[in-house]
Motif scaffolding. Structure first.
Motif, PDB file in Angstrom:
ATOM      1  N   PHE A 907       0.848  -1.182   0.000  1.00 18.91           N
ATOM      2  CA  PHE A 907       0.000   0.000   0.000  1.00 18.91           C
ATOM      3  C   PHE A 907       0.896   1.249   0.000  1.00 18.91           C
ATOM      4  CE2 PHE A 907      -2.841  -3.253   1.304  1.00 18.91           C
ATOM      5  CZ  PHE A 907      -4.121  -2.814   0.990  1.00 18.91           C
ATOM      6  N   ALA A 908       0.384   2.323  -0.596  1.00 23.91           N
ATOM      7  CA  ALA A 908       1.112   3.584  -0.614  1.00 23.91           C
ATOM      8  C   ALA A 908       1.535   3.947   0.808  1.00 23.91           C
ATOM      9  CB  ALA A 908       0.247   4.689  -1.211  1.00 23.91           C
ATOM     10  N   GLU A 909       2.788   4.396   0.950  1.00 26.98           N
ATOM     11  CA  GLU A 909       3.319   4.590   2.299  1.00 26.98           C
ATOM     12  C   GLU A 909       2.752   5.824   2.994  1.00 26.98           C
ATOM     13  OE1 GLU A 909       7.631   2.388   1.684  1.00 26.98           O
ATOM     14  OE2 GLU A 909       7.535   4.508   2.182  1.00 26.98           O
ATOM     15  N   SER A 910       2.341   6.819   2.250  1.00 23.66           N
ATOM     16  CA  SER A 910       1.806   8.025   2.902  1.00 23.66           C
ATOM     17  C   SER A 910       0.755   8.645   2.016  1.00 23.66           C
ATOM     18  CB  SER A 910       2.930   9.023   3.181  1.00 23.66           C
ATOM     19  OG  SER A 910       3.531   9.434   1.966  1.00 23.66           O
ATOM     20  N   GLY A 932      -3.800 -13.556   1.769  1.00 25.15           N
ATOM     21  CA  GLY A 932      -2.692 -12.840   1.161  1.00 25.15           C
ATOM     22  C   GLY A 932      -1.737 -12.241   2.193  1.00 25.15           C
ATOM     23  N   ASP A 933      -0.615 -11.740   1.712  1.00 24.33           N
ATOM     24  CA  ASP A 933       0.369 -11.073   2.559  1.00 24.33           C
ATOM     25  C   ASP A 933       0.331  -9.571   2.285  1.00 24.33           C
ATOM     26  OD1 ASP A 933       2.799 -13.733   2.246  1.00 24.33           O
ATOM     27  OD2 ASP A 933       1.269 -13.372   3.769  1.00 24.33           O
ATOM     28  N   VAL A 934       0.502  -8.771   3.329  1.00 27.83           N
ATOM     29  CA  VAL A 934       0.585  -7.317   3.182  1.00 27.83           C
ATOM     30  C   VAL A 934       2.035  -6.913   3.432  1.00 27.83           C
ATOM     31  CG1 VAL A 934      -0.174  -5.096   4.068  1.00 27.83           C
ATOM     32  CG2 VAL A 934      -1.799  -6.975   3.881  1.00 27.83           C
ATOM     33  N   ALA A 935       2.641  -6.279   2.427  1.00 32.41           N
ATOM     34  CA  ALA A 935       4.041  -5.869   2.552  1.00 32.41           C
ATOM     35  C   ALA A 935       4.164  -4.703   3.550  1.00 32.41           C
ATOM     36  CB  ALA A 935       4.586  -5.460   1.194  1.00 32.41           C
ATOM     37  N   LYS A 936       5.275  -4.678   4.266  1.00 27.96           N
ATOM     38  CA  LYS A 936       5.492  -3.602   5.225  1.00 27.96           C
ATOM     39  C   LYS A 936       5.911  -2.312   4.521  1.00 27.96           C
ATOM     40  CE  LYS A 936       6.795  -6.705   8.994  1.00 27.96           C
ATOM     41  NZ  LYS A 936       7.859  -7.109   9.953  1.00 27.96           N
ATOM     42  N   SER A 937       6.545  -2.441   3.380  1.00 27.49           N
ATOM     43  CA  SER A 937       6.963  -1.251   2.631  1.00 27.49           C
ATOM     44  C   SER A 937       6.913  -1.554   1.141  1.00 27.49           C
ATOM     45  CB  SER A 937       8.377  -0.826   3.036  1.00 27.49           C
ATOM     46  OG  SER A 937       9.305  -1.836   2.679  1.00 27.49           O
ATOM     47  N   GLU A 938       7.054  -0.504   0.345  1.00 31.32           N
ATOM     48  CA  GLU A 938       6.934  -0.641  -1.098  1.00 31.32           C
ATOM     49  C   GLU A 938       8.162  -1.270  -1.746  1.00 31.32           C
ATOM     50  OE1 GLU A 938       4.326   3.470  -1.548  1.00 31.32           O
ATOM     51  OE2 GLU A 938       6.031   3.107  -2.843  1.00 31.32           O
ATOM     52  N   PRO A 949      -3.407   5.735  -3.941  1.00 34.10           N
ATOM     53  CA  PRO A 949      -4.594   6.597  -3.741  1.00 34.10           C
ATOM     54  C   PRO A 949      -5.041   7.325  -4.997  1.00 34.10           C
ATOM     55  CG  PRO A 949      -2.634   7.642  -2.850  1.00 34.10           C
ATOM     56  CD  PRO A 949      -2.212   6.286  -3.290  1.00 34.10           C
ATOM     57  N   ASN A 950      -4.139   7.528  -5.972  1.00 35.26           N
ATOM     58  CA  ASN A 950      -4.509   8.316  -7.146  1.00 35.26           C
ATOM     59  C   ASN A 950      -3.575   7.976  -8.301  1.00 35.26           C
ATOM     60  OD1 ASN A 950      -2.094  10.183  -7.001  1.00 35.26           O
ATOM     61  ND2 ASN A 950      -3.065  10.642  -5.012  1.00 35.26           N
ATOM     62  N   PRO A 951      -3.942   8.394  -9.504  1.00 37.97           N
ATOM     63  CA  PRO A 951      -3.117   8.056 -10.682  1.00 37.97           C
ATOM     64  C   PRO A 951      -1.737   8.684 -10.672  1.00 37.97           C
ATOM     65  CG  PRO A 951      -5.323   8.759 -11.319  1.00 37.97           C
ATOM     66  CD  PRO A 951      -5.177   9.099  -9.875  1.00 37.97           C
ATOM     67  N   ASP A 952      -1.568   9.782  -9.894  1.00 36.10           N
ATOM     68  CA  ASP A 952      -0.296  10.514  -9.934  1.00 36.10           C
ATOM     69  C   ASP A 952       0.723   9.993  -8.928  1.00 36.10           C
ATOM     70  OD1 ASP A 952      -2.349  13.393 -10.369  1.00 36.10           O
ATOM     71  OD2 ASP A 952      -1.343  12.197 -11.920  1.00 36.10           O
ATOM     72  N   TYR A 953       0.312   9.016  -8.144  1.00 33.55           N
ATOM     73  CA  TYR A 953       1.205   8.538  -7.103  1.00 33.55           C
ATOM     74  C   TYR A 953       2.452   7.894  -7.726  1.00 33.55           C
ATOM     75  CZ  TYR A 953       2.964   6.141  -2.984  1.00 33.55           C
ATOM     76  OH  TYR A 953       3.743   5.705  -1.949  1.00 33.55           O
ATOM     77  N   VAL A 954       3.617   8.233  -7.213  1.00 32.50           N
ATOM     78  CA  VAL A 954       4.886   7.720  -7.717  1.00 32.50           C
ATOM     79  C   VAL A 954       5.439   6.703  -6.712  1.00 32.50           C
ATOM     80  CG1 VAL A 954       7.245   8.263  -8.407  1.00 32.50           C
ATOM     81  CG2 VAL A 954       5.375   9.887  -8.881  1.00 32.50           C
ATOM     82  N   PRO A 955       5.574   5.432  -7.134  1.00 30.47           N
ATOM     83  CA  PRO A 955       6.111   4.426  -6.210  1.00 30.47           C
ATOM     84  C   PRO A 955       7.513   4.793  -5.736  1.00 30.47           C
ATOM     85  CG  PRO A 955       5.132   3.403  -8.146  1.00 30.47           C
ATOM     86  CD  PRO A 955       5.211   4.877  -8.414  1.00 30.47           C
ATOM     87  N   LYS A 956       7.772   4.463  -4.480  1.00 31.22           N
ATOM     88  CA  LYS A 956       9.068   4.797  -3.882  1.00 31.22           C
ATOM     89  C   LYS A 956       9.979   3.579  -3.872  1.00 31.22           C
ATOM     90  CE  LYS A 956       6.918   8.241  -0.859  1.00 31.22           C
ATOM     91  NZ  LYS A 956       5.653   8.133  -1.581  1.00 31.22           N
ATOM     92  N   GLY A 957      11.261   3.829  -3.713  1.00 28.88           N
ATOM     93  CA  GLY A 957      12.227   2.755  -3.527  1.00 28.88           C
ATOM     94  C   GLY A 957      12.384   1.891  -4.771  1.00 28.88           C
ATOM     95  N   ARG A 958      12.658   0.621  -4.552  1.00 26.24           N
ATOM     96  CA  ARG A 958      12.934  -0.301  -5.660  1.00 26.24           C
ATOM     97  C   ARG A 958      11.759  -1.245  -5.872  1.00 26.24           C
ATOM     98  NH1 ARG A 958      14.478  -5.134  -3.480  1.00 26.24           N
ATOM     99  NH2 ARG A 958      14.995  -5.179  -1.275  1.00 26.24           N
TER     100      ARG A 958
END
Length: 991
Positions: A907-910, A932-938, A949-958
């Motif tokens: 899920f989006a982190e913030s 299912g499993d829920v990841a702790k971070s992206e 949350p929206n189309p403009d969200y940019v995934p973080k990290g790798r």
């Protein structure tokens, strides 16, 4: 519509709008389709004027002989077939007169199993029973509820009529007739029923299904509900086949259905019996599903001469083809060039039952609609092929073992391969084995011989290894060539052969002698099993190289020998088995024998194992490795028969042996010994001789019956007068019992004694197999008349011990209400119909202990206890259990708490949106609850879905998102949870 064409009335126009108004393509597909002028007939006319009269014709069928046709008075002595045709023709004529020419609404209810336009309901008998229990508001623990849920069980006949045992719809009628909301027939029209069934096929949850059944229950009487249930289950059995119905509708109806599998098209294009199809309209066409040719069943495994003779060999050409019978799903592949399609090609896939599988195997070479097969077969066809139709079998191929695996894994393997974005060359995958070519470059090939079609196939398809391959065949010229091929495929875990006539044309929807299935018939004289110890192993080839693929089994020479004696563990070779093993079976055998195998030294063979051959050189069927029996395992196998041979030391071996189970509950010294084998074999031969003797006695009695008049013993038509000392109970009240033979096990009683016994307990004695459903047939010897009844396969045959068990159980219980015991498979059944096998087996627990009968015999109790599994050698391993559960995920995918299994969702982190944060929090719980499993971070590995949350969200990290082109919104998780199944992610993806 032409000016002189009558216009539908208001009711008819409204009905047609409700039935067809949502499909805008109908006018373009069927521009000349008929329109009804009046409202469709009431639903009850189908069974009052069609189904019930057809069934009455079956019951009143006359024996073959001279018949009078319709006389001047209007009465008739028509044959059953002629009478059925009259009934169907009369109903169709009534429809044309009172409704119009659109007979499709009625036809899809008459032969619902052929209706491909309506989706499957996903409802079986137990699911319908649970819905009816809620609709009728009866207690789920009541007798009526139990009778519906346990509709196959033959017991409890005082609570449910014996005539409904095995008839679910009939059992429902008994329950519904006690609490009807309507006593008279309802007013639902055939169109209304169709519309409501369409909705039933589209809803997903039990709550919506209950609402639909409540509507039917309010508007139908019990008889209407009974026929509705049969339609939903697609189990009509009205006494007329779809072939008869289609032929009466139009002379070309069957031909059009065979090439299209489309009931709607048959009704709308052939509504005028005077308008016939042109020759060009009766052949298969591209991208139109057809009914394939089928293989006939073998008459008997040993009669290969007779089977081959049916393939019509000639002096000039006595050849026939032998193919391995594949354990997969019959599939037809259509391919045509289309420059506007991705990759320039369009594919179609249909099963034998006309189910469209293009969504799974692919519509194009590339793009979103490239599936589990098409994206891997770009090089499968020669470059000059513009269009083609192939007939074959879709099977599952295991790349690790390089071998076919069971049919039940096919869909799981296809889904997995569809998601294989890396092109991995491991695991299981669908493989299309092609054995016929029916259309090539605008030319129909069905009128050509199989040999010509095969030449066209080999010239058109290059194949792609382990993706699409031409199925090999062996050309034979003598019946003696069949058995070696059958042995070979059985050893390789196949189920049999198909013999084909290379001079034959392709016949749509026919099962004739041009193709014949041959399977080994497995003997029942030795029970279901022969347990033997493994004494040798043979290495396989390919991916199975370096591991045992088949095993040598032996018979123990002396079970009484103690460790240290010269013949302790000594065995002689008996048979070799390689068919029937799964990957798990091989792994289990390997795990139990690891490190205990020794290479076979031809010069110094082990003294405790003797092979077949001459005394100076016993090396026949020499294994690659041997194992001491004390370190080995016991295999349960079945076979077609026992035959003489010099290949094995015993001088006898099993014909077509096949692995059935690994007997982990038996130690090596509990395997079959030489003495035990001969004892069993002698018993079988003695019983066979007794059957022959009974046959001769029966023949002698029949001859005497022709010349000697006996005193009449029949009262009425079929009831025997038997003397007895007054009624003792009403245990068998309501049953007709036909005693066919004396009792021989476990005590001897004459036929007359048995008849007196059951009549004393309220039964009616009959002397023939009546058509009544409350009939119980009893026999304990396989006389000619008993064997004849078995071959007809119309009724179970019960052993006399069932009678004694019922009487004894009621004496033990001292109940006020007589209680009939449900049948037990081995103890009670002399002959058991295959369709009732599972239901009867369900009357025993896993250890063979009956649920309803008390065990009062010490020997029987000891036998049950001896057969119980021993305490597990290891404690419960929760990690192993979860791994096994994952392996069977496909069997649990319908469960709500398993729909997100094998998924890892991030899920989006913030996010500043408080509402979205709240919905996301709930969605995380849904994911966890549904497996299912829920990841702790992206940036965790293995993430399959990202919720943003929206189309403009940019995934973080790798972030690594596999299987999805774009992240999804939280609405996707919510919709999955609401509908109780995983829905398509594409509609909920951003971008």
């Amino acid at each position: 519509m032409a000016e002189d064409t009558p216009m539908p009335d208001a009711d008819a126009a409204k009905e047609q709008t409700l039935m067809y108004g949502g499909d805008d393509d109908l006018d373009s597909k069927y521009p000349n389709r008929p329109a009804n002028l009046h409202k469709t007939l009431p639903f009850h006319t189908l069974f009052n004027e069609l189904f019930d009269p057809l069934l009455d014709t079956v019951k009143k069928s006359r024996p073959a002989g001279p018949r009078r046709k319709v006389g001047p008075s209007g009465h008739s002595n028509l044959s059953p077939h002629e009478a059925k045709r009259n009934i169907i023709e009369r109903y169709i004529a009534q429809w044309r007169k009172e409704v119009g020419n659109d007979f499709y609404p009625a036809m899809r209810l008459m032969i619902p199993e052929k209706d491909r336009d309506r989706a499957m309901y996903g409802l079986k008998e137990k699911a319908i029973a649970k819905i009816l229990i809620q609709v009728t508001k009866i207690n789920k623990d009541s007798d009526d509820a139990k009778q519906m849920v346990n509709w196959k069980l033959p017991g409890q006949l005082h609570k449910a009529s014996a005539s409904t045992a095995g008839d679910f719809a009939g059992r429902c009628y008994e329950v519904l007739s006690k609490r009807p909301l309507r006593s008279e027939v309802g007013n639902m029209s055939i169109a209304e029923v169709n519309n409501t069934l369409d909705r039933l096929s589209q809803v997903g949850g039990e709550k919506e299904q209950i609402k639909i059944f409540e509507r039917f229950y309010r508007r139908m009487n019990p008889e209407e509900m009974t026929w509705l249930i049969r339609i939903i289950l697609r189990q009509m059995k009205i006494g007329a086949t779809e072939k008869t119905i289609l032929d009466i509708w139009h002379p070309d109806a069957e031909a059009l259905f065979n090439i299209s599998s489309n009931l709607r098209r048959v009704c709308w294009e052939l509504y005028d019996p005077e308008v016939r199809l042109d020759g060009d309209d009766t052949g298969i066409t591209l991208m139109q599903c057809f009914q394939p040719q089928l293989a006939a069943f073998q008459p008997k495994v040993g009669s290969f001469d007779k089977i081959v003779s049916k393939l019509k060999p000639t002096p000039e050409d006595d050849s026939f083809w032998i193919e391995e019978k594949l354990d997969g799903e019959r599939m037809q592949l259509h391919m045509l060039e289309d420059s506007s399609a991705p990759g320039g090609t369009v594919f179609g896939f249909w099963s034998r039952k006309a189910k469209d599988y293009a969504y799974l195997y692919g519509k194009h070479f590339t793009g979103d609609e490239a599936g589990a097969l098409t994206r891997f077969i770009k090089d499968a066809f020669h470059k000059n092929i513009r269009n083609i139709i192939l007939d074959g079998e879709m099977i599952t191929w295991d790349m690790e073992t390089d071998h076919i695996v069971g049919f039940g894994t096919l869909k799981t393997a296809a889904i997995s391969e569809k998601e294989n974005t890396t092109g991995s060359n491991t695991g299981q995958r669908p493989l299309f084995r092609v054995f016929d070519c029916l259309y090539l470059n605008d030319t129909l090939l069905t009128p050509y011989t199989l040999r010509d079609r095969r030449a066209a196939l080999e010239g058109a398809v290059k194949g792609v290894p382990r993706r699409i391959e031409i199925h090999p065949y062996h050309e034979a010229h003598s019946p003696t060539e069949v058995e070696p091929e059958l042995r070979r495929v059985v050893e390789n875990a196949s189920e049999g052969l198909v013999l084909k006539n290379p001079r034959s044309m392709y016949k749509l929807n026919e099962r004739n002698d041009d193709w014949v299935k041959v399977k080994p018939e497995y003997m029942s004289e030795f029970g279901e099993m022969i347990d033997c110890v493994v004494i040798g192993g043979y290495f396989g080839s390919g991916h199975r190289g370096g591991a045992h693929s088949s095993f040598l089994c032996g018979l123990i020479v002396n079970k009484k020998a103690k460790e240290g004696d010269s013949d302790y563990g000594k065995c002689i070779s008996f048979f070799k088995v390689g068919g029937g093993f799964t990957r798990e079976d091989y792994a289990s055998i390997r795990g139990r024998t690891e490190g205990k195998w020794k290479d076979w030294d031809q010069r110094r063979p082990p003294s405790i194992i003797e092979l077949g051959g001459h005394a100076e050189n016993r090396q026949h069927e020499r294994p690659d490795q041997w194992i001491h029996p004390a370190d080995s395992v016991v295999l349960e196998c079945k076979a077609a028969s026992v035959e003489s041979t010099d290949r094995f030391r015993l001088g006898q071996t099993l014909r077509f042996p096949r692995f059935k189970a690994l007997r982990t509950d038996k130690s090596w010294d509990q395997g079959l010994s030489i003495d035990e084998f001969w004892e069993v074999k002698n018993t079988v031969e003695t019983e066979h001789a007794d059957k022959e003797k009974d046959f001769k006695i029966e023949q002698s009695r029949r001859k005497k019956a022709r010349t000697t008049k006996k005193p009449l013993v029949v009262a009425g038509n079929d009831t025997v007068s038997t003397q007895y000392a007054g009624p003792e109970s009403k245990l068998f009240d309501g049953l007709q019992i036909y005693i066919m033979t004396d009792q021989i096990h476990p005590m001897k009683k004459s036929k007359a004694e048995l008849e007196a016994l059951v009549k004393a307990h309220g039964a009616k004695i009959v002397q023939r197999d009546t058509s009544e459903k409350n009939l119980v047939v009893v026999a304990d010897k396989r006389l000619v008349k008993v064997s004849s009844l078995e071959k007809r396969g119309i009724t179970n045959i019960v052993k006399p011990i069932w009678i004694h068990d019922c009487i004894r159980q009621n004496e033990v219980d001292h109940g006020d209400i007589p209680y009939l015991l449900p049948f037990e498979p081995n103890r009670h059944m002399f002959y058991l119909l295959e369709a009732e096998q599972l239901a009867v087996e369900a009357n025993l627990d896993d250890n063979g202990d009956p649920y309803a009968r008390d065990i009062l015999d010490v020997d029987e109790m000891r036998s049950i206890l001896a057969g119980m599994p021993k305490e597990s050698e290891k404690s419960f391993d929760d990690q192993e259990f979860m791994a096994q559960l994952e392996d069977h995920a496909h069997t649990m995918s319908h469960l709500k708490n398993y729909m997100f299994s094998k998924m890892k969702v991030a899920f989006a982190e913030s996010c500043d949106d408080a509402e979205w944060n709240f919905r996301a929090s709930l969605a995380r719980n849904y994911i966890r609850f549904a497996g299912g499993d829920v990841a702790k971070s992206e940036d965790e590995d293995g993430i399959t879905h990202l919720v943003v949350p929206n189309p403009d969200y940019v995934p973080k990290g790798r972030l690594k998102v596999t299987g999805l082109a774009r992240p999804v919104g939280v609405e996707w998780v919510e919709r999955c949870w609401e509908e109780g199944t995983r829905v398509d992610e594409e509609r909920f993806q951003w971008g």
